[in-house]
Design a protein around this motif. Structure first.
Motif, PDB file in Angstrom:
ATOM      1  N   VAL A   1       0.621  -1.279   0.035  1.00  0.00           N
ATOM      2  CA  VAL A   1       0.080   0.129  -0.115  1.00  0.00           C
ATOM      3  C   VAL A   1       0.897   1.308  -0.256  1.00  0.00           C
ATOM      4  O   VAL A   1       0.624   2.216  -0.749  1.00  0.00           O
ATOM      5  CB  VAL A   1      -0.925   0.092   1.255  1.00  0.00           C
ATOM      6  N   LEU A   2       1.933   1.216   0.766  1.00  0.00           N
ATOM      7  CA  LEU A   2       2.817   2.460   0.785  1.00  0.00           C
ATOM      8  C   LEU A   2       4.084   2.098   0.713  1.00  0.00           C
ATOM      9  O   LEU A   2       4.732   0.916   1.478  1.00  0.00           O
ATOM     10  CB  LEU A   2       2.650   3.166   2.350  1.00  0.00           C
ATOM     11  N   GLY A   3       5.031   2.482   0.179  1.00  0.00           N
ATOM     12  CA  GLY A   3       6.171   1.969  -0.189  1.00  0.00           C
ATOM     13  C   GLY A   3       7.148   2.465  -1.604  1.00  0.00           C
ATOM     14  O   GLY A   3       7.042   3.738  -1.951  1.00  0.00           O
ATOM     15  N   ARG A   4       7.747   1.418  -2.127  1.00  0.00           N
ATOM     16  CA  ARG A   4       8.563   1.865  -3.265  1.00  0.00           C
ATOM     17  C   ARG A   4       8.843   0.536  -4.072  1.00  0.00           C
ATOM     18  O   ARG A   4       8.442  -0.485  -3.674  1.00  0.00           O
ATOM     19  CB  ARG A   4       9.857   2.259  -2.858  1.00  0.00           C
ATOM     20  N   THR A   5       9.006   0.909  -5.532  1.00  0.00           N
ATOM     21  CA  THR A   5       9.399  -0.219  -6.306  1.00  0.00           C
ATOM     22  C   THR A   5      10.879   0.065  -6.356  1.00  0.00           C
ATOM     23  O   THR A   5      11.571   0.926  -5.709  1.00  0.00           O
ATOM     24  CB  THR A   5       8.629   0.008  -7.671  1.00  0.00           C
ATOM     25  N   ASP A   6      11.680  -0.414  -7.446  1.00  0.00           N
ATOM     26  CA  ASP A   6      12.919  -0.037  -7.685  1.00  0.00           C
ATOM     27  C   ASP A   6      13.327   1.225  -8.324  1.00  0.00           C
ATOM     28  O   ASP A   6      14.400   1.660  -8.459  1.00  0.00           O
ATOM     29  CB  ASP A   6      13.609  -1.444  -8.555  1.00  0.00           C
ATOM     30  N   LYS A   7      12.224   2.020  -8.824  1.00  0.00           N
ATOM     31  CA  LYS A   7      12.384   3.127  -9.193  1.00  0.00           C
ATOM     32  C   LYS A   7      11.478   4.205  -8.997  1.00  0.00           C
ATOM     33  O   LYS A   7      12.105   5.478  -9.172  1.00  0.00           O
ATOM     34  CB  LYS A   7      11.977   2.989 -10.654  1.00  0.00           C
ATOM     35  N   VAL A   8      10.571   4.153  -8.050  1.00  0.00           N
ATOM     36  CA  VAL A   8       9.808   5.331  -7.553  1.00  0.00           C
ATOM     37  C   VAL A   8       9.247   4.945  -6.108  1.00  0.00           C
ATOM     38  O   VAL A   8       9.179   3.722  -5.835  1.00  0.00           O
ATOM     39  CB  VAL A   8       8.525   5.280  -8.628  1.00  0.00           C
ATOM     40  N   ALA A   9       9.095   5.931  -5.230  1.00  0.00           N
ATOM     41  CA  ALA A   9       8.599   6.022  -3.876  1.00  0.00           C
ATOM     42  C   ALA A   9       7.410   6.734  -4.086  1.00  0.00           C
ATOM     43  O   ALA A   9       7.115   7.690  -4.364  1.00  0.00           O
ATOM     44  CB  ALA A   9       9.660   6.119  -3.152  1.00  0.00           C
ATOM     45  N   TRP A  10       6.310   6.528  -2.985  1.00  0.00           N
ATOM     46  CA  TRP A  10       5.299   7.158  -2.642  1.00  0.00           C
ATOM     47  C   TRP A  10       4.847   7.383  -1.107  1.00  0.00           C
ATOM     48  O   TRP A  10       5.076   6.079  -0.455  1.00  0.00           O
ATOM     49  CB  TRP A  10       4.103   6.791  -3.510  1.00  0.00           C
ATOM     50  N   GLY A  11       4.146   8.204  -0.797  1.00  0.00           N
ATOM     51  CA  GLY A  11       3.449   8.143   0.506  1.00  0.00           C
ATOM     52  C   GLY A  11       2.076   8.984   0.518  1.00  0.00           C
ATOM     53  O   GLY A  11       1.862   9.921  -0.411  1.00  0.00           O
ATOM     54  N   PHE A  12       1.160   8.329   1.481  1.00  0.00           N
ATOM     55  CA  PHE A  12      -0.012   9.033   1.501  1.00  0.00           C
ATOM     56  C   PHE A  12      -0.437   9.957   2.931  1.00  0.00           C
ATOM     57  O   PHE A  12       0.323   9.551   3.840  1.00  0.00           O
ATOM     58  CB  PHE A  12      -0.744   7.818   1.395  1.00  0.00           C
ATOM     59  N   THR A  13      -1.235  10.839   2.629  1.00  0.00           N
ATOM     60  CA  THR A  13      -1.878  11.405   3.811  1.00  0.00           C
ATOM     61  C   THR A  13      -3.481  11.614   3.517  1.00  0.00           C
ATOM     62  O   THR A  13      -3.575  11.482   2.148  1.00  0.00           O
ATOM     63  CB  THR A  13      -1.368  12.845   4.380  1.00  0.00           C
ATOM     64  N   ASN A  14      -4.306  11.689   4.342  1.00  0.00           N
ATOM     65  CA  ASN A  14      -5.736  11.775   4.053  1.00  0.00           C
ATOM     66  C   ASN A  14      -6.019  13.326   3.769  1.00  0.00           C
ATOM     67  O   ASN A  14      -5.534  14.309   4.309  1.00  0.00           O
ATOM     68  CB  ASN A  14      -6.433  11.644   5.444  1.00  0.00           C
ATOM     69  N   THR A  15      -6.632  13.443   2.424  1.00  0.00           N
ATOM     70  CA  THR A  15      -7.240  14.544   1.738  1.00  0.00           C
ATOM     71  C   THR A  15      -8.227  15.175   2.674  1.00  0.00           C
ATOM     72  O   THR A  15      -8.263  16.398   3.185  1.00  0.00           O
ATOM     73  CB  THR A  15      -7.458  14.488   0.361  1.00  0.00           C
ATOM     74  N   GLY A  16      -9.055  14.181   3.052  1.00  0.00           N
ATOM     75  CA  GLY A  16     -10.442  14.594   3.711  1.00  0.00           C
ATOM     76  C   GLY A  16     -11.457  15.300   2.938  1.00  0.00           C
ATOM     77  O   GLY A  16     -12.138  16.329   3.828  1.00  0.00           O
ATOM     78  N   PRO A  17     -12.022  15.134   1.727  1.00  0.00           N
ATOM     79  CA  PRO A  17     -12.830  15.816   1.234  1.00  0.00           C
ATOM     80  C   PRO A  17     -14.339  15.368   1.903  1.00  0.00           C
ATOM     81  O   PRO A  17     -14.266  14.367   2.307  1.00  0.00           O
ATOM     82  CB  PRO A  17     -12.766  15.527  -0.164  1.00  0.00           C
ATOM     83  N   ASP A  18     -15.245  16.264   1.610  1.00  0.00           N
ATOM     84  CA  ASP A  18     -16.421  15.823   2.316  1.00  0.00           C
ATOM     85  C   ASP A  18     -16.981  14.797   1.088  1.00  0.00           C
ATOM     86  O   ASP A  18     -17.929  15.440   0.486  1.00  0.00           O
ATOM     87  CB  ASP A  18     -17.342  16.977   2.545  1.00  0.00           C
TER      88      ASP A  18
END
Length: 850
Positions: free
Chosen positions: A360-377
């Protein structure tokens, strides 16, 4: 004498046998991590290797086998967690825990989590369905030929995995668990109902002072909410929320003292009482994003020592034991689904969720990513007017229409089955049928409340997005995969090894009519079509940032520019964490991994700094006031676990909120809306305006002084008469609670994980507490569920940590072995290709039948 000797010998032998049996059971409960296991259902052999950081790496020869093995490993390590989570979302807890969890089961059945999951699963492309099938088959394969003893939770509770049917985890359950994450993170119906409830006692202007819009903005709703609800006559003639507060509290205390479930022994009563408290908290906090948050930030190469991006993430979630995450790597070459559809190669490492087959959260051998909650209604409550002549009908823009009714049966341990009739309207499920608090406020003979929630739509394909992110080789490819992401909307920051960085809000948000004068901030008349949603915000128009200034950060603050043309919400988190991250990024010209980790460690609360002068000026006659003020000298909002000042500040703000707000809205209504919602923005406004209406009959400075006196009384009773000896960490440990044994004193010390902790709800190193809890009001219950730092100059130098351990098996030394490192903001290596393996296990396919 001979008889006594024989008896003594017998007792010793029995004790030795019991000890030996216990030791054998403990050893047999551990997951097999070395050697070879023959597993029916695999196509080819899979290597399951654990590195020195205890990250599990799955190396398969097809995507299907990788997902199958992920299911098998999750079952090895987190069997009870899967069982408990499955029962929560199915609304089947009461089969085990009796009436203590009945209200939670009713809520899940009313929301129709599993009915919705089945419909969404049916709408997935075949290869995504087959991924979930393979994962489910891996879990089933573990249980069909279980190589280890069941964890003690099953034995203590007398439960079999999967219940009577043995359905330990079905493919639709993975979709259901994605919905549960959306319920945890993507809700605001609690805010809406709180505004309706408070509007009974406050006019609309005062309501907006108590629950202010985002700093610098006007209220999103132009309607006079208090006048609207009075005109409609929505409230009960007798306000149970106010008048019955004391009897209701006494009845609840009695109910907790002697719950009759799970037998009659003390242990059974404690388990039942603990589950009752947990179930009440879950139903009370469902549909609210208060007190929930996360941080992520990404720096372009222009702001780093290496010239390549750096990315950090720490999602804040409720702390549990075992943790919500399980760190794993999956690698498999490209393959094909049964219909010939191509499946991309999988190559990802990071945080998986037991219940889902991908990182769900992490990286491949080329790209990394991270989440926070946007919180739209994405949740709107609708007042549905009941036909006075026919209670089976409700009012629509076209006239009266029948409720849709569905029958549910809930099995309850020790009692007869409960038959539940679940009603729905054109907007969605009738929530007031499942939320007891609604009956305290509304006249349910005239109106019920229905929920419109985006996550329940049949086209929700969030799991498809998760599967595809594990194949991404660039920022562009990652966000293309996330175009399928639906709920809950997330602020995604990403970076790749080519130097690209980007932020985009991924997920579904509704478009509202320009004539909608309530805009979803409070319940709307369900028969008025102008309050219906008018479509969806296109993916190419969700908030985004390509990092032109050299860095991007999100911390649940408003992520839209002032000229952004779409309305998302007004219930953003206060911007203190974001502002502190921005300060720390700008304070260093060129960052490296060490400086990123230092930001994770920061415990300066800008929110505390804002209110601190009012506390330091408080002139109290309390005998300990002078000593407490001495501790506050030099305090600059640094919420250090080893100091007394943060504790004094936290107790004062709590007492101040109670002293100012309870007289205006009533004790019961305050109790129902306080806790994770701390009314901090309201306190700031009242003190800064020196608002005599809120502070009456005293002045605001007098109210502040009296609040300090009450706070010191509490602290003296709990921690002694010497403020110099008080410690924030003693009141504020990070508590990862086990379900259901966290409330059982004889078991909690084994199953819970607790560490002293810094911070508050507004620090980067967050330590959110629920001041509304009578027991442990300052316990850190919601914090960084993981921390990760990714270095795009060399992704093998990435780091991670979370607050318990990889194993969910309580006897394992791996159950809590990360906890102290996490508390000290340390890290472990997060590598795809570690130099050595600590454990190597082969999962081999069963020989073909002759």
């Amino acid at each position: 004498m001979a008889w006594m000797k024989r008896t003594a010998v017998g007792l010793v032998v029995a004790a030795l046998l019991a000890g030996t049996g216990a030791a054998v059971y403990v050893q047999r409960s551990f997951a097999a991590m070395d050697g070879k296991l023959v597993v029916k259902g695999l196509r080819q052999a899979v290597q399951v290797q654990r590195d020195g950081a205890d990250v599990t790496h799955i190396r398969a020869q097809s995507p299907q086998d990788a997902w199958f093995a992920m299911g098998y490993v999750h079952a090895q390590e987190r069997t009870w967690q899967l069982e408990f989570n499955r029962r929560v979302m199915h609304g089947e807890l009461s089969e085990v825990f009796g009436p203590a969890t009945l209200e939670t089961d009713k809520l899940m059945r009313t929301l129709d989590i599993m009915g919705t999951a089945k419909r969404q699963y049916a709408g997935l492309p075949l290869y995504a369905q087959e991924a979930l099938q393979a994962y489910s088959q891996g879990i089933h394969a573990f249980h069909q030929n279980r190589p280890q003893a069941l964890p003690p939770e099953f034995h203590i509770l007398g439960v079999q995995p999967g219940g009577v049917a043995g359905a330990v985890w079905e493919p639709e359950d993975s979709v259901g668990w994605a919905l549960m994450m959306a319920l945890d993170l993507g809700g605001n119906w609690g805010n809406e109902f709180a505004r309706l409830s408070i509007a009974k006692t406050l006019d609309t202007e005062r309501l907006w002072q108590l629950m202010p819009p985002y700093p610098g903005e006007r209220p999103a709703a132009s309607a006079d909410l208090a006048a609207l609800y009075r005109q409609l006559g929505v409230y009960r003639a007798t306000d149970a929320n106010a008048s019955a507060a004391a009897p209701a509290a006494a009845a609840l205390a009695d109910n907790r003292a002697e719950p009759v479930v799970l037998g009659d022994g003390p242990l059974s009563r404690q388990i039942s009482a603990g589950m009752l408290a947990w179930a009440e908290e879950l139903t009370r906090n469902a549909g609210t994003n208060e007190g929930k948050g996360s941080n992520n930030w990404v720096l372009a190469g222009t702001r780093t020592v290496s010239g390549k991006p750096l990315l950090a993430n720490d999602p804040h979630l409720g702390l549990s034991a075992p943790a919500i995450w399980y760190f794993a790597g999956l690698q498999a070459p490209a393959g094909k689904a049964s219909d010939g559809t191509s499946m991309g190669a999988i190559d990802a490492v990071g945080a998986t969720l037991p219940g889902m087959p991908f990182v769900v959260l992490g990286r491949t051998d080329k790209v990394a990513w991270g989440f926070t909650n946007t919180g739209p209604d994405v949740q709107d409550l609708y007042l549905e007017q009941i036909n006075p002549a026919d209670a089976s009908q409700y009012r629509t823009p076209e006239g009266w229409a029948p409720f849709t009714v569905r029958a549910e049966t809930i099995r309850v341990k020790g009692q007869a089955d409960v038959a539940l009739k679940v009603r729905s309207t054109r907007h969605g499920p009738v929530l007031s049928d499942a939320q007891k608090s609604h009956a305290d406020v509304l006249d349910l003979s005239k109106y019920v409340v229905a929920l419109r929630w985006s996550a329940l739509d049949a086209d929700n394909q969030t799991v498809l997005a998760g599967l595809q992110t594990n194949q991404a080789k660039s920022v562009d490819a990652l966000f293309e995969a996330l175009s399928h992401y639906h709920s809950p909307m997330q602020n995604v920051v990403a970076a790749d090894d080519q130097g690209n960085i980007r932020f985009k809000a991924a997920g579904r948000a509704p478009v509202r009519d320009a004539a909608n004068d309530i805009r979803g901030v409070a319940p709307s008349p369900g028969w008025d079509a102008r309050y219906d949603w008018k479509g969806w915000l296109p993916y190419d128009q969700t908030p985004e940032d390509n990092g032109a200034r050299g860095w991007i950060a999100t911390a649940n603050q408003r992520v839209t520019a002032p000229d952004y043309s779409h309305y998302l919400t007004q219930d953003w988190a206060l911007p203190y964490r974001y502002e502190r991250i921005a300060q720390l990024i700008e304070a260093t010209e060129k960052h490296d991994a060490v400086s990123m980790q230092a930001i994770h460690r920061d415990v300066t609360s800008l929110a505390a700094r804002r209110l601190l002068p009012y506390l330091q000026q408080a002139s109290s006659s309390h005998p300990l006031a002078a000593a407490a003020q001495e501790q506050l000298k030099g305090f600059d909002g640094v919420m250090d676990a080893g100091k007394a000042a943060p504790l004094v500040f936290a107790a004062w703000t709590d007492e101040l909120a109670r002293g100012l707000i309870v007289p205006r809205i009533g004790e019961a209504r305050f109790t129902a809306t306080y806790g994770k919602r701390d009314y901090r923005a309201a306190l700031e406004g009242i003190l800064e305006r020196n608002d005599t209406w809120w502070c009456q009959p005293a002045s605001c400075s007098e109210q502040s002084a009296v609040a300090l006196g009450r706070a010191l009384d509490r602290l003296q009773a709990a921690y002694g008469a010497d403020p110099a000896q008080w410690r924030w960490g003693a009141a504020h440990p990070a508590l990862s609670v086990h379900r259901p044994f966290g409330n059982v004193p004889a078991l909690a010390r084994f199953f819970d994980v607790s560490e002293p902790s810094h911070g508050d709800a507004y620090t980067v190193n967050v330590g959110q507490y629920n001041a509304g809890e009578a027991k442990g009001p300052f316990l850190n219950r919601h914090a960084a569920s993981l921390r990760a730092v990714y270095d795009l100059a060399d992704l093998e130098q990435s780091r991670f940590i979370y607050q318990t351990g990889q194993s969910g098996l309580v006897f394992s030394p791996r159950y809590r072995d990360m906890s102290s490192t996490w508390a000290q903001t340390g890290y472990r290596a997060l590598q795809r290709q570690p130099a050595r393996w600590a454990h190597e296990l082969t999962l081999a396919p069963a020989p073909a039948a002759q």
